[in-house]
Design an enzyme around this catalytic site. Sequence first.
Site, PDB file in Angstrom:
ATOM      1  N   GLY A   1       0.802  -1.214   0.000  1.00 51.20           N
ATOM      2  CA  GLY A   1       0.000   0.000   0.000  1.00 51.20           C
ATOM      3  C   GLY A   1       0.836   1.265   0.000  1.00 51.20           C
ATOM      4  N   SER A   2       0.544   2.165   0.924  1.00 49.96           N
ATOM      5  CA  SER A   2       1.172   3.489   0.938  1.00 49.96           C
ATOM      6  C   SER A   2       2.639   3.482   1.351  1.00 49.96           C
ATOM      7  CB  SER A   2       0.385   4.436   1.855  1.00 49.96           C
ATOM      8  OG  SER A   2      -0.815   4.815   1.240  1.00 49.96           O
ATOM      9  N   LEU A   3       3.176   2.341   1.760  1.00 53.09           N
ATOM     10  CA  LEU A   3       4.628   2.269   1.925  1.00 53.09           C
ATOM     11  C   LEU A   3       5.316   2.508   0.589  1.00 53.09           C
ATOM     12  CD1 LEU A   3       5.278  -0.716   4.372  1.00 53.09           C
ATOM     13  CD2 LEU A   3       4.873   1.675   4.875  1.00 53.09           C
TER      14      LEU A   3
ATOM     15  N   LYS B   1       4.887   4.959  -1.162  1.00 55.65           N
ATOM     16  CA  LYS B   1       5.228   6.376  -1.201  1.00 55.65           C
ATOM     17  C   LYS B   1       6.675   6.621  -0.783  1.00 55.65           C
ATOM     18  CE  LYS B   1       0.528   8.132  -0.365  1.00 55.65           C
ATOM     19  NZ  LYS B   1      -0.227   6.879  -0.476  1.00 55.65           N
TER      20      LYS B   1
ATOM     21  N   TYR C   1      -3.392  14.546   4.052  1.00 57.54           N
ATOM     22  CA  TYR C   1      -2.870  13.378   3.324  1.00 57.54           C
ATOM     23  C   TYR C   1      -3.440  13.327   1.914  1.00 57.54           C
ATOM     24  CZ  TYR C   1      -1.165   8.573   2.820  1.00 57.54           C
ATOM     25  OH  TYR C   1      -0.497   7.436   2.421  1.00 57.54           O
TER      26      TYR C   1
END
Length: 662
Positions: free
Chosen positions: A122-124, A126, A214
């Site tokens: 997921g957002s890791l 980023k 966010y």
Amino acid sequence: MRVHRSPAPWSSPAAPPRAPVAGLVLVLAALLLLAPLAAPPTATAAGRDGQDVHELTTEDVDTWLDGLVPALLDAERLPGATVAVVSGGEVVTLRGFGAADRPRPVPGATPVDPEHHLFRIGSLSKLFTATAVMQQVERGALDLDADVREHLDFPLELPRGAVTLRHLLSHTAGFEERLDHLITPDAEKVRDLRTELAEDPPQQIFAPGTTPAYSNYGLALAGHVVERVTGVPFEEYVRAEILDPLGMSSTSAEQPLPPALADRMAGGFPAPDAGPAPFEHLSVPPAGSVSSTAADMAAFLNFHLGHGPGNVLGAGTMATLHSPALPPGDLGGLGAAEQMTLGFRGHEVRGQPALSHGGDTYLFHSELVLFPEADAGLFVSLNGNGVRALSTAVLRQQLVDQFARRYVAPPEQAVPGPPPGAADRAAAVAGHYRSQRRAESSAAALAGAFAVTTVTAGPDGTLEVAPFMAPPTTVHEVEPWLWREAGGTATLAARADDDGTVRDIALVAYRTEGRVGAWHGLFVPHVLLLAALLVLAGTLVAWPVNRLRRRRRWGADRSGPRPRRVRRLAYAAPAAVLAGVVLFVSSVQPDLSLVRPLTRLGQAVLLLGVLGAVPAAWHLAGTVGRRAGLVAVTGAALLTLSLVYVAGYAVAFRVLWPDISI
């Protein structure tokens, strides 16, 4: 290096009652603050509970994980977990727990293998995007403080001010939320990144650099800027410039996965007893498309702890990436407790500086945390949802908190007494706050209306903070306008005007909460909407019953054709309103996209319904004029008021707005 990856023991407790599917947690993001690297604490340092801080050895960590993770998986009825722990540039342990191909670890299920099975992080993802941006900054191709529109080949309206890469990486560009088909099982719905960013972008609702909110769009835009200056698609760039140099051969940002990795993907389970769901595709890959193993993520942890090859990112650039993104004071008091770096959330865990990020898809839930002063890091990912909406968050928080308690926490510090004026400042903060990560210009505004945090002041200057769908936490003021949880990790920072008026607060680095009135905070608009819909539903039942009763008692209606038509229009309106609501809600798909024709039909039918307030008011006037009974007048009045309220609600929360993107 010693690596141990035995699976957790199988267990089969009695099945508790079936729970609903855990909801999407799209936004858990990151942690900040870089401190000078230090040697890991020795086994002689005192811990927070009067016990020694343990040395980070494979034997000790494995014993700790065996005593914690299986019990948490069982308690929350989660399928499996993959874990990596690093220290001093070495991999301390890689562990797999539970099942990779079943919703529960039952006999015959394939145990999670931390070196073989890929999990969606997921957002890791980023963090890979941030690393890519900083590589181009280091090479002179990008400037952190230049207008990003210099690198775009499509127009981007920024009415609140120019946006820089510094703003994008720290979630302070000011964009509203957009979730439209963010995650989808249908690969055909995923368009190229430029098209996704250029068509129907979110509006800019805050001045850049002032309000953390966010934004998946913001990080995706940063990834596209890298594409533009290098001429290389994001997925290929990440592989060539980050994954290959770090030896992360079992990691990919591609969607779907390359054939060599596709068969190694762990199943993702939407509910404790459900089968695996299809592979999830992210519509904006730089914000969340990476899949990886715990073994590969251990290499990424060590890289960001300063133990990776120097050709990926220089030490000075790495220090910049890990430092607070905005100058002190730019956020007022909001940056006092936590502040975003150029990618990570910077905060403290049990008094220790930490850099972290969370990542969630519908099916997978991950957490990464670095403790720079202890030169240690932890990664965990889960492949399903549990019995509660917060099941995965509970496990991740427990793991990070206990890791800090056992391996990196310093001696317990006494909670300082409140500074002078604490009670007055607490009273100024008390109230209701709505997440600034919200939509303002589209139908998604309705979703943000429910994310309200309630803050209550105590007489001693403490605050009780109760976020939406989360248990309350008590925090103590440690300096003016900054509160911390005693012995815990929760914080609250407030930004006050010169006259002491508090308009917003920050609980985490990547999102602020703006003050709203008690009317909004107590969900009064939504309770009244429910009441109005119940009145309309009751009207649909009562009208034909009353009409039949009147016919039997008085015979044919002699009120004349015009009053009859008005009354029929008035009483047709509830059916239109309820049908419009059903159509609109039904048009929202599991991937948060909309079936546009169904949405438009729902809006049209709902509009016809609320316009029924006009004949309803006419009917009410006629009912009063002919001196009908109290019941008739009351019914007509409730019908009119309900239609008027639904109309106002639909406009206020953008349900009837032309922009139906969510």
